[in-house]
Scaffold this motif. Structure first.
Motif, PDB file in Angstrom:
ATOM      1  N   THR A 179       3.320  32.295  31.771  1.00 33.86           N
ATOM      2  CA  THR A 179       4.778  32.461  31.753  1.00 33.86           C
ATOM      3  C   THR A 179       5.194  33.499  30.722  1.00 33.86           C
ATOM      4  OG1 THR A 179       4.967  30.545  30.295  1.00 33.86           O
ATOM      5  CG2 THR A 179       5.340  30.166  32.642  1.00 33.86           C
ATOM      6  N   SER A 180       4.506  33.529  29.575  1.00 35.34           N
ATOM      7  CA  SER A 180       4.813  34.548  28.567  1.00 35.34           C
ATOM      8  C   SER A 180       4.499  35.938  29.102  1.00 35.34           C
ATOM      9  CB  SER A 180       4.008  34.305  27.292  1.00 35.34           C
ATOM     10  OG  SER A 180       4.361  33.075  26.733  1.00 35.34           O
ATOM     11  N   ALA A 181       3.384  36.063  29.804  1.00 37.68           N
ATOM     12  CA  ALA A 181       3.027  37.359  30.374  1.00 37.68           C
ATOM     13  C   ALA A 181       4.055  37.794  31.407  1.00 37.68           C
ATOM     14  CB  ALA A 181       1.638  37.290  31.005  1.00 37.68           C
ATOM     15  N   LEU A 182       4.531  36.878  32.195  1.00 37.47           N
ATOM     16  CA  LEU A 182       5.549  37.229  33.194  1.00 37.47           C
ATOM     17  C   LEU A 182       6.877  37.586  32.530  1.00 37.47           C
ATOM     18  CD1 LEU A 182       4.896  34.629  36.015  1.00 37.47           C
ATOM     19  CD2 LEU A 182       4.550  37.096  36.119  1.00 37.47           C
ATOM     20  N   LEU A 183       7.285  36.808  31.546  1.00 36.66           N
ATOM     21  CA  LEU A 183       8.573  37.056  30.897  1.00 36.66           C
ATOM     22  C   LEU A 183       8.565  38.329  30.054  1.00 36.66           C
ATOM     23  CD1 LEU A 183       9.607  33.460  29.809  1.00 36.66           C
ATOM     24  CD2 LEU A 183      10.640  34.856  31.598  1.00 36.66           C
ATOM     25  N   LEU A 184       7.439  38.639  29.427  1.00 37.64           N
ATOM     26  CA  LEU A 184       7.374  39.828  28.580  1.00 37.64           C
ATOM     27  C   LEU A 184       6.748  41.026  29.293  1.00 37.64           C
ATOM     28  CD1 LEU A 184       6.180  38.152  25.262  1.00 37.64           C
ATOM     29  CD2 LEU A 184       8.497  38.857  25.865  1.00 37.64           C
ATOM     30  N   GLY A 185       5.784  40.772  30.136  1.00 39.31           N
ATOM     31  CA  GLY A 185       5.038  41.859  30.762  1.00 39.31           C
ATOM     32  C   GLY A 185       5.775  42.556  31.875  1.00 39.31           C
ATOM     33  N   VAL A 186       6.471  41.832  32.706  1.00 40.18           N
ATOM     34  CA  VAL A 186       7.171  42.452  33.844  1.00 40.18           C
ATOM     35  C   VAL A 186       8.274  43.401  33.359  1.00 40.18           C
ATOM     36  CG1 VAL A 186       8.618  41.969  35.853  1.00 40.18           C
ATOM     37  CG2 VAL A 186       6.549  40.635  35.469  1.00 40.18           C
ATOM     38  N   PRO A 187       9.152  43.002  32.447  1.00 40.27           N
ATOM     39  CA  PRO A 187      10.150  43.967  31.965  1.00 40.27           C
ATOM     40  C   PRO A 187       9.514  45.178  31.266  1.00 40.27           C
ATOM     41  CG  PRO A 187      10.821  41.756  31.366  1.00 40.27           C
ATOM     42  CD  PRO A 187       9.434  41.668  31.904  1.00 40.27           C
ATOM     43  N   TRP A 188       8.456  44.964  30.498  1.00 43.58           N
ATOM     44  CA  TRP A 188       7.785  46.083  29.844  1.00 43.58           C
ATOM     45  C   TRP A 188       7.187  47.028  30.872  1.00 43.58           C
ATOM     46  CZ3 TRP A 188       2.771  47.857  29.817  1.00 43.58           C
ATOM     47  CH2 TRP A 188       2.493  48.869  28.885  1.00 43.58           C
ATOM     48  N   ALA A 189       6.561  46.498  31.929  1.00 47.96           N
ATOM     49  CA  ALA A 189       5.963  47.344  32.960  1.00 47.96           C
ATOM     50  C   ALA A 189       7.049  48.142  33.683  1.00 47.96           C
ATOM     51  CB  ALA A 189       5.181  46.486  33.952  1.00 47.96           C
ATOM     52  N   LEU A 190       8.190  47.518  33.950  1.00 48.47           N
ATOM     53  CA  LEU A 190       9.293  48.248  34.599  1.00 48.47           C
ATOM     54  C   LEU A 190       9.810  49.365  33.687  1.00 48.47           C
ATOM     55  CD1 LEU A 190      11.276  45.341  36.265  1.00 48.47           C
ATOM     56  CD2 LEU A 190       9.918  47.100  37.401  1.00 48.47           C
ATOM     57  N   ALA A 191       9.981  49.065  32.411  1.00 53.83           N
ATOM     58  CA  ALA A 191      10.465  50.084  31.473  1.00 53.83           C
ATOM     59  C   ALA A 191       9.447  51.207  31.331  1.00 53.83           C
ATOM     60  CB  ALA A 191      10.742  49.446  30.115  1.00 53.83           C
ATOM     61  N   PHE A 192       8.184  50.890  31.302  1.00 53.54           N
ATOM     62  CA  PHE A 192       7.138  51.908  31.177  1.00 53.54           C
ATOM     63  C   PHE A 192       7.112  52.825  32.395  1.00 53.54           C
ATOM     64  CE2 PHE A 192       2.720  53.343  31.602  1.00 53.54           C
ATOM     65  CZ  PHE A 192       2.571  53.973  30.388  1.00 53.54           C
ATOM     66  N   SER A 193       7.211  52.234  33.601  1.00 54.12           N
ATOM     67  CA  SER A 193       7.203  53.073  34.817  1.00 54.12           C
ATOM     68  C   SER A 193       8.466  53.939  34.880  1.00 54.12           C
ATOM     69  CB  SER A 193       7.086  52.203  36.066  1.00 54.12           C
ATOM     70  OG  SER A 193       8.232  51.399  36.222  1.00 54.12           O
ATOM     71  N   GLU A 194       9.586  53.421  34.413  1.00 52.78           N
ATOM     72  CA  GLU A 194      10.822  54.201  34.371  1.00 52.78           C
ATOM     73  C   GLU A 194      10.682  55.382  33.409  1.00 52.78           C
ATOM     74  OE1 GLU A 194      15.182  52.963  33.103  1.00 52.78           O
ATOM     75  OE2 GLU A 194      14.343  51.592  34.624  1.00 52.78           O
ATOM     76  N   GLU A 195      10.052  55.143  32.275  1.00 47.83           N
ATOM     77  CA  GLU A 195       9.812  56.199  31.281  1.00 47.83           C
ATOM     78  C   GLU A 195       8.881  57.274  31.859  1.00 47.83           C
ATOM     79  OE1 GLU A 195      10.554  57.956  27.705  1.00 47.83           O
ATOM     80  OE2 GLU A 195      11.357  56.019  28.323  1.00 47.83           O
ATOM     81  N   GLN A 196       7.876  56.824  32.609  1.00 48.20           N
ATOM     82  CA  GLN A 196       6.960  57.774  33.252  1.00 48.20           C
ATOM     83  C   GLN A 196       7.695  58.645  34.266  1.00 48.20           C
ATOM     84  OE1 GLN A 196       3.788  58.518  32.729  1.00 48.20           O
ATOM     85  NE2 GLN A 196       3.601  57.066  31.043  1.00 48.20           N
TER      86      GLN A 196
END
Length: 126
Positions: free
Chosen positions: A92-109
């Protein structure tokens, strides 16, 4: 002072009751175990056989084995329960923290890629 006197039991002095002649002893016939039919043996289940083996093991060893089994199963169940809860927390921590980070990272890319394309177009125009 007490004086001890041995008293013999009358049963030890009596003769045993049995056949009078030697040929009356019938030892060549089949035993009682062979009188059992095969169906009786087939009706016995595996759990019945295991339960019958209980009497072979002495009570102290049975208690030791039982305590060892209970302790081991308690430790294993506690470990499984703890690892399940830990896995739940981590996922649950990975989903709550990882999904928003992955979206922000792909947006930055995507933004970096668009800037690079814009610079290439500007350099091509000059």
């Amino acid at each position: 002072m007490v004086k001890l006197e041995e008293v013999l039991d009358e049963e030890f002095n009596k003769e045993q009751v049995g056949p009078e002649a030697e040929d009356e002893w019938d030892t060549d016939t089949e035993s009682e175990a062979s009188d059992l039919e095969d169906d009786d043996l087939l009706d016995e289940s595996f759990s019945d056989r295991i339960a019958a083996l209980k009497d072979v093991i002495p009570p102290q060893q049975r208690k030791f084995l039982s305590n060892t089994f209970e302790t081991t199963s308690s430790w294993l169940s506690t470990g499984v329960r703890f690892s399940g809860k830990a896995l739940w927390v981590l996922s649950t921590s990975a989903l709550l923290l990882g999904v928003p980070w992955a979206l922000a990272f792909s947006e930055e890319q995507q933004l970096a890629e668009m800037e690079r394309e814009m610079k290439m177009q500007q350099s091509a125009n000059e």
